[in-house]
Motif scaffolding. Sequence first.
Motif, mmCIF file in Angstrom:
data_model
loop_
_atom_site.group_PDB
_atom_site.id
_atom_site.type_symbol
_atom_site.label_atom_id
_atom_site.label_comp_id
_atom_site.label_asym_id
_atom_site.label_seq_id
_atom_site.Cartn_x
_atom_site.Cartn_y
_atom_site.Cartn_z
ATOM 1 N N UNK A 52 0.831 -1.200 0.000
ATOM 2 C CA UNK A 52 0.000 0.000 0.000
ATOM 3 C C UNK A 52 0.870 1.256 0.000
ATOM 4 N N UNK A 53 2.021 1.190 0.661
ATOM 5 C CA UNK A 53 2.964 2.316 0.589
ATOM 6 C C UNK A 53 3.422 2.545 -0.852
ATOM 7 N N UNK A 54 3.729 1.461 -1.554
ATOM 8 C CA UNK A 54 4.102 1.576 -2.964
ATOM 9 C C UNK A 54 2.987 2.256 -3.757
ATOM 10 N N UNK A 55 1.749 1.851 -3.486
ATOM 11 C CA UNK A 55 0.613 2.430 -4.209
ATOM 12 C C UNK A 55 0.423 3.895 -3.865
ATOM 13 N N UNK A 56 0.670 4.253 -2.589
ATOM 14 C CA UNK A 56 0.556 5.648 -2.211
ATOM 15 C C UNK A 56 1.555 6.526 -2.938
ATOM 16 N N UNK A 57 2.748 5.994 -3.136
ATOM 17 C CA UNK A 57 3.770 6.749 -3.864
ATOM 18 C C UNK A 57 3.518 6.762 -5.364
ATOM 19 N N UNK A 58 2.622 5.907 -5.829
ATOM 20 C CA UNK A 58 2.302 5.860 -7.255
ATOM 21 C C UNK A 58 1.710 7.164 -7.762
ATOM 22 N N UNK A 59 0.997 7.882 -6.892
ATOM 23 C CA UNK A 59 0.383 9.135 -7.327
ATOM 24 C C UNK A 59 1.454 10.141 -7.748
ATOM 25 N N UNK A 60 2.498 10.249 -6.928
ATOM 26 C CA UNK A 60 3.584 11.175 -7.262
ATOM 27 C C UNK A 60 4.394 10.673 -8.452
ATOM 28 N N UNK A 61 4.755 9.401 -8.437
ATOM 29 C CA UNK A 61 5.540 8.836 -9.536
ATOM 30 C C UNK A 61 4.759 8.892 -10.843
ATOM 31 N N UNK A 62 3.453 8.594 -10.770
ATOM 32 C CA UNK A 62 2.628 8.629 -11.978
ATOM 33 C C UNK A 62 2.541 10.015 -12.575
ATOM 34 N N UNK A 63 2.415 11.030 -11.731
ATOM 35 C CA UNK A 63 2.373 12.409 -12.208
ATOM 36 C C UNK A 63 3.631 12.759 -12.983
ATOM 37 N N UNK A 64 4.782 12.354 -12.432
ATOM 38 C CA UNK A 64 6.065 12.655 -13.077
ATOM 39 C C UNK A 64 6.158 11.962 -14.436
ATOM 40 N N UNK A 65 5.779 10.681 -14.474
ATOM 41 C CA UNK A 65 5.909 9.913 -15.711
ATOM 42 C C UNK A 65 4.933 10.376 -16.777
ATOM 43 N N UNK A 66 3.696 10.664 -16.387
ATOM 44 C CA UNK A 66 2.665 11.043 -17.364
ATOM 45 C C UNK A 66 3.009 12.357 -18.050
ATOM 46 N N UNK A 67 3.661 13.270 -17.346
ATOM 47 C CA UNK A 67 4.025 14.554 -17.943
ATOM 48 C C UNK A 67 4.950 14.387 -19.139
ATOM 49 N N UNK A 68 5.749 13.315 -19.145
ATOM 50 C CA UNK A 68 6.693 13.087 -20.236
ATOM 51 C C UNK A 68 6.192 12.049 -21.239
ATOM 52 N N UNK A 69 5.610 10.969 -20.734
ATOM 53 C CA UNK A 69 5.248 9.859 -21.610
ATOM 54 C C UNK A 69 3.783 9.861 -22.034
ATOM 55 N N UNK A 70 2.913 10.531 -21.282
ATOM 56 C CA UNK A 70 1.488 10.420 -21.530
ATOM 57 C C UNK A 70 0.940 9.164 -20.874
ATOM 58 N N UNK A 71 -0.384 9.035 -20.750
ATOM 59 C CA UNK A 71 -0.970 7.920 -20.001
ATOM 60 C C UNK A 71 -0.743 6.547 -20.633
ATOM 61 N N UNK A 72 -0.855 6.452 -21.952
ATOM 62 C CA UNK A 72 -0.752 5.149 -22.612
ATOM 63 C C UNK A 72 0.676 4.603 -22.551
ATOM 64 N N UNK A 73 1.630 5.435 -22.874
ATOM 65 C CA UNK A 73 3.022 4.987 -22.838
ATOM 66 C C UNK A 73 3.492 4.730 -21.410
ATOM 67 N N UNK A 74 3.021 5.540 -20.455
ATOM 68 C CA UNK A 74 3.382 5.321 -19.058
ATOM 69 C C UNK A 74 2.901 3.957 -18.585
ATOM 70 N N UNK A 75 1.650 3.634 -18.898
ATOM 71 C CA UNK A 75 1.096 2.337 -18.499
ATOM 72 C C UNK A 75 1.869 1.192 -19.138
ATOM 73 N N UNK A 76 2.190 1.314 -20.428
ATOM 74 C CA UNK A 76 2.925 0.253 -21.117
ATOM 75 C C UNK A 76 4.330 0.087 -20.548
ATOM 76 N N UNK A 77 5.033 1.185 -20.337
ATOM 77 C CA UNK A 77 6.403 1.099 -19.825
ATOM 78 C C UNK A 77 6.427 0.546 -18.412
ATOM 79 N N UNK A 78 5.463 0.947 -17.601
ATOM 80 C CA UNK A 78 5.388 0.422 -16.242
ATOM 81 C C UNK A 78 5.260 -1.097 -16.257
ATOM 82 N N UNK A 79 4.393 -1.613 -17.108
ATOM 83 C CA UNK A 79 4.180 -3.061 -17.113
ATOM 84 C C UNK A 79 5.199 -3.803 -17.961
#
Length: 291
Positions: free
Chosen positions: A12-39
Amino acid sequence: MRLTYLKLIITVFFWGSNFAAGKIAVQSFGPYSTAFLRFSVGATILMIMLYNNEKKLPKLTVNQWKWAIVSGVLGVVLYNLSFFIGIQYMPTVRASLIVAFSPITITLGSAMFFGEKVTVLKWLGILVSIAGAMLVIVRGDFHNLLAQGTWGIGEWFILGAVISWTAYTLVGKLALKAMPALTLSAFSALVGCILLFFPALQSNIFERMAVAPWQAYLAVIYMGAAATALGFIWYYEAVRLIGVTKSAIIGNLTPVFAVLIAVSFLGEKLTIPTIIGGSLVLLGILLTNRK
C-alpha cells in the motif's frame, strides 16, 4: 499471518507513492506509454521471478489463460489507463479521495458475489477508515472537498479505476483457486503489457522516450518494480490468506502514505489533521480485523 499484513502495508505504501511517480511519468510519456512502460518493467521482473521459482515457465491450461487474460484486462489495462488518464485532469489529492472509496465497493461486491459476511463492526471499521482518509486529504477542512466543483473527466476516469480495481480484486479471489499468486501475477502483467503496447504505439511512444528526462524513466522503473512486481504478488497473497474485505480496508492507507511522501520529499508540513486522519485509518483497520 503478521508477515502477510506487513507485506500488504508495504504494498500500500508503494501504491501511495504511485500518485507522485505517476504524475512525473505522465508529464513526459502520456498515459498510454506510461502504463505500457510500467508493465514492461513489471512483467519482465515477474517472469524472471517465476522462472527462478519454478526453474521453468509453466504451461498454462485453457482455464488458467482465461483467468490471466481477465485479470490482465481488469487490473492492468483498464485500471492503469483510467488511473493515468484521470490524474492528468485533476489534483492527485482529489484522486486519492476517490480511490479511498474502493473498500466500500469491494466489500459490497464480496458480500454480493461470495456471500462474505460483513458484520456491524466491519462496517464501522470501514466508515471510520474512510473518514480518516477524507480528513487527511482535505487537510481538516471539508470545504476543500466541496470547493472542487462538479465532476469532470478526471473524476470519471478515476471512478473507472475504482470499478476496475474492485472487479480485479473479486476476480483474483477466484483466479487464485486455479493457479499460484506468482503465476497469475506474471501472466496477467504480460497479457496487460501486450494489450497496452498498441495504444502506446499510437501515442508515439518512441518519440516520447527519446526526449523524456531521467526522472520520468526512474518513476516508471519504480512503479514497475515496486508497485507492480512486488505489489501484485503480495496483494494476491493477502487476498488469499486474510480475505478481500480486510485486504481492501488496509488499502485505505494509500492516501495517508501519499501525504506522508509529500511531507518527506516535497517539503509539506505534517499537520494535525494528517495525524488525526492517519490514526482514524489505523483504528478502522483494527476494528475491521477484530473477531
